[in-house]
Design a protein around this motif. Structure first.
Motif, PDB file in Angstrom:
ATOM      1  N   SER A 224       0.816  -1.276   0.084  1.00  0.00           N
ATOM      2  CA  SER A 224      -0.037  -0.296  -0.468  1.00  0.00           C
ATOM      3  C   SER A 224       1.234   1.688  -0.125  1.00  0.00           C
ATOM      4  CB  SER A 224      -1.112  -0.316   0.773  1.00  0.00           C
ATOM      5  OG  SER A 224      -1.891  -1.402   1.028  1.00  0.00           O
ATOM      6  N   SER A 225       0.633   2.495  -0.477  1.00  0.00           N
ATOM      7  CA  SER A 225       0.953   3.455  -0.668  1.00  0.00           C
ATOM      8  C   SER A 225       1.223   3.993   0.971  1.00  0.00           C
ATOM      9  CB  SER A 225       0.309   4.803  -1.741  1.00  0.00           C
ATOM     10  OG  SER A 225      -0.792   4.797  -0.466  1.00  0.00           O
ATOM     11  N   LYS A 226       2.050   4.854   0.972  1.00  0.00           N
ATOM     12  CA  LYS A 226       2.332   6.007   2.507  1.00  0.00           C
ATOM     13  C   LYS A 226       1.073   6.711   2.575  1.00  0.00           C
ATOM     14  CE  LYS A 226       7.000   6.054   1.832  1.00  0.00           C
ATOM     15  NZ  LYS A 226       8.391   7.158   2.008  1.00  0.00           N
ATOM     16  N   GLU A 227       0.430   7.164   1.873  1.00  0.00           N
ATOM     17  CA  GLU A 227      -0.740   7.871   1.366  1.00  0.00           C
ATOM     18  C   GLU A 227      -2.078   6.778   2.717  1.00  0.00           C
ATOM     19  OE1 GLU A 227      -3.615  10.860  -0.474  1.00  0.00           O
ATOM     20  OE2 GLU A 227      -2.913   9.584  -1.699  1.00  0.00           O
ATOM     21  N   PHE A 228      -2.244   5.637   2.453  1.00  0.00           N
ATOM     22  CA  PHE A 228      -2.830   4.861   2.465  1.00  0.00           C
ATOM     23  C   PHE A 228      -2.516   4.976   4.022  1.00  0.00           C
ATOM     24  CE2 PHE A 228      -4.266   1.538   3.488  1.00  0.00           C
ATOM     25  CZ  PHE A 228      -5.807   0.576   3.495  1.00  0.00           C
ATOM     26  N   LEU A 229      -1.217   4.521   4.062  1.00  0.00           N
ATOM     27  CA  LEU A 229      -0.818   3.331   5.060  1.00  0.00           C
ATOM     28  C   LEU A 229      -1.221   4.298   6.562  1.00  0.00           C
ATOM     29  CD1 LEU A 229       1.906   2.105   3.739  1.00  0.00           C
ATOM     30  CD2 LEU A 229       0.300   0.993   4.733  1.00  0.00           C
ATOM     31  N   GLN A 230      -0.812   6.217   6.025  1.00  0.00           N
ATOM     32  CA  GLN A 230      -0.821   7.118   7.696  1.00  0.00           C
ATOM     33  C   GLN A 230      -2.362   7.078   7.674  1.00  0.00           C
ATOM     34  OE1 GLN A 230       0.938  10.576   6.268  1.00  0.00           O
ATOM     35  NE2 GLN A 230       0.411  11.188   7.977  1.00  0.00           N
ATOM     36  N   ILE A 231      -3.158   6.964   6.362  1.00  0.00           N
ATOM     37  CA  ILE A 231      -4.781   7.194   6.755  1.00  0.00           C
ATOM     38  C   ILE A 231      -5.397   6.311   7.854  1.00  0.00           C
ATOM     39  CG2 ILE A 231      -6.988   7.184   5.613  1.00  0.00           C
ATOM     40  CD1 ILE A 231      -5.998   8.748   3.730  1.00  0.00           C
ATOM     41  N   PHE A 232      -4.501   4.988   7.388  1.00  0.00           N
ATOM     42  CA  PHE A 232      -5.059   3.485   7.510  1.00  0.00           C
ATOM     43  C   PHE A 232      -4.595   3.222   9.701  1.00  0.00           C
ATOM     44  CE2 PHE A 232      -3.636  -0.316   9.175  1.00  0.00           C
ATOM     45  CZ  PHE A 232      -5.351  -1.493   8.696  1.00  0.00           C
ATOM     46  N   SER A 233      -3.536   3.953   9.428  1.00  0.00           N
ATOM     47  CA  SER A 233      -2.872   3.678  10.340  1.00  0.00           C
ATOM     48  C   SER A 233      -3.531   5.156  11.889  1.00  0.00           C
ATOM     49  CB  SER A 233      -1.606   4.179  10.490  1.00  0.00           C
ATOM     50  OG  SER A 233      -0.954   3.635  10.557  1.00  0.00           O
ATOM     51  N   ASN A 234      -3.694   6.369  11.464  1.00  0.00           N
ATOM     52  CA  ASN A 234      -4.102   7.462  12.399  1.00  0.00           C
ATOM     53  C   ASN A 234      -6.139   7.495  12.014  1.00  0.00           C
ATOM     54  OD1 ASN A 234      -1.876   8.405  12.998  1.00  0.00           O
ATOM     55  ND2 ASN A 234      -1.671   9.207  10.971  1.00  0.00           N
ATOM     56  N   ALA A 235      -6.576   6.273  11.155  1.00  0.00           N
ATOM     57  CA  ALA A 235      -8.419   6.704  11.087  1.00  0.00           C
ATOM     58  C   ALA A 235      -9.258   5.987  12.778  1.00  0.00           C
ATOM     59  CB  ALA A 235      -9.021   5.532  10.359  1.00  0.00           C
ATOM     60  N   ASP A 236      -9.765   6.621  13.147  1.00  0.00           N
ATOM     61  CA  ASP A 236     -10.845   6.101  14.367  1.00  0.00           C
ATOM     62  C   ASP A 236     -11.520   4.889  14.231  1.00  0.00           C
ATOM     63  OD1 ASP A 236      -9.925   8.383  15.668  1.00  0.00           O
ATOM     64  OD2 ASP A 236     -11.469  10.184  14.716  1.00  0.00           O
ATOM     65  N   ILE A 237     -12.582   4.844  13.002  1.00  0.00           N
ATOM     66  CA  ILE A 237     -12.913   4.028  12.093  1.00  0.00           C
ATOM     67  C   ILE A 237     -12.599   3.423  10.897  1.00  0.00           C
ATOM     68  CG2 ILE A 237     -15.009   2.980  11.165  1.00  0.00           C
ATOM     69  CD1 ILE A 237     -16.434   5.109  14.077  1.00  0.00           C
ATOM     70  N   ILE A 238     -12.070   2.516  11.445  1.00  0.00           N
ATOM     71  CA  ILE A 238     -12.217   1.657   9.364  1.00  0.00           C
ATOM     72  C   ILE A 238     -13.215   0.580   9.297  1.00  0.00           C
ATOM     73  CG2 ILE A 238     -10.339   0.495   8.187  1.00  0.00           C
ATOM     74  CD1 ILE A 238      -8.383   1.278   9.635  1.00  0.00           C
TER      75      ILE A 238
END
Length: 285
Positions: A224-238
């Motif tokens: 996965s891209s860095k952008e996705f991984l950052q959002i994935f790590s920081n999202a309150d809910i997935i």
């Protein structure tokens, strides 16, 4: 989620379907593709996931046939069919006692439109059965609890047809004043939704739209891209949609709400709780 032996013949059927979609009944090319998959099987390890294996053979099919988006016509057909049902489903959701729960159920119905399992999809039948039966397992009360304190949500999209129904879910979630991101595939793979298709459907009018960076039919974090991984790590809910994403993410440590229709006994067994193939599920794992 590591690949199971039962996945191997399932992928074979998918390879045969994709080959026929690409070249019709050109037996020589189909034979070459099937032989290539057969050669791959001894090299499949217990550390591989089904999405990774599918990607390897689908990339070979693209190279062999010269077709980059094998499922294009199938996707267009299912997007059109979903759009025809959209006004009826929108009315149903908005008039229900709990529009958010109804939107989640309809989003799961959209997950029935899956070329990874069958090219024969009866959308109307799936809608009727979902309305009658709802979720076989639902962690909705806990989801509502989490949602009350959330600032950001990441939805990991699945197939192109169901993205039409996802608009209803997105609209309901936005009532909770959250920042919402919708992640799609980077390149065409099976019938998964790409950025181009998501824009054509109108997803970007409601929320942020990103590519995961993956060309696999299911999120594989190492690809996965860095952008996705950052959002994935920081999202309150997935919210992870579909079986492919579940297969790619289930062994990860990040807690996720999985929204899908169970399409094989392997997944039913892995999710436990007496679930069966064909069940609609909203499960926190």
């Amino acid at each position: 989620m590591k690949i199971e032996y039962d996945c191997i013949p399932c992928i074979y059927r998918q390879v045969l379907e994709a080959s026929r979609m690409a070249v019709g009944e050109n037996r020589k090319i189909i034979r070459d593709i099937l032989n290539e998959y057969a050669r791959m099987i001894p090299d499949i390890t217990d550390d591989d996931s089904a999405p990774e294996i599918v990607t390897r053979i689908q990339n070979y099919i693209k190279q062999k046939t010269g077709k980059d988006d094998i499922y294009l016509e199938f996707k267009e057909k299912n997007i059109k069919a979903a759009q025809q049902y959209y006004p009826t489903i929108e009315k149903l959701v908005k008039s229900s006692e709990d529009p958010l729960l109804s939107a989640l159920i309809m989003s799961a119905v959209g997950n029935s439109i899956d070329a990874g399992v069958s090219l024969n999809v009866d959308i109307e039948d799936n809608v009727k059965r979902a309305i009658e039966n709802g979720f076989s397992h639902s962690d909705y009360p806990f989801f509502k609890e989490q949602l009350s304190n959330a600032n950001s949500i990441l939805i990991i999209a699945d197939n192109a047809g169901e993205a039409v129904f996802d608009k209803l879910l997105i609209q309901e979630l936005l009532k909770y004043k959250v920042t919402l991101t919708y992640a799609v595939r980077d390149k065409p793979i099976l019938n998964d939704v790409t950025r181009k298709e998501a824009k054509n459907i109108g997803i970007d009018r409601y929320c942020s739209l990103i590519s995961s960076g993956c060309d696999t039919p299911g999120i594989v974090l190492k690809n996965s891209s860095k952008e996705f991984l950052q959002i994935f790590s920081n999202a309150d809910i997935i919210i992870s949609k579909g079986q492919g994403n579940l297969e790619g993410l289930l062994d990860e440590s990040r807690p996720i709400f999985y929204l899908l229709k169970i399409k094989c006994d392997v997944i039913a067994k892995r999710l436990n709780g007496g679930l069966k193939t064909g069940n609609f599920v909203f499960k926190y794992y």
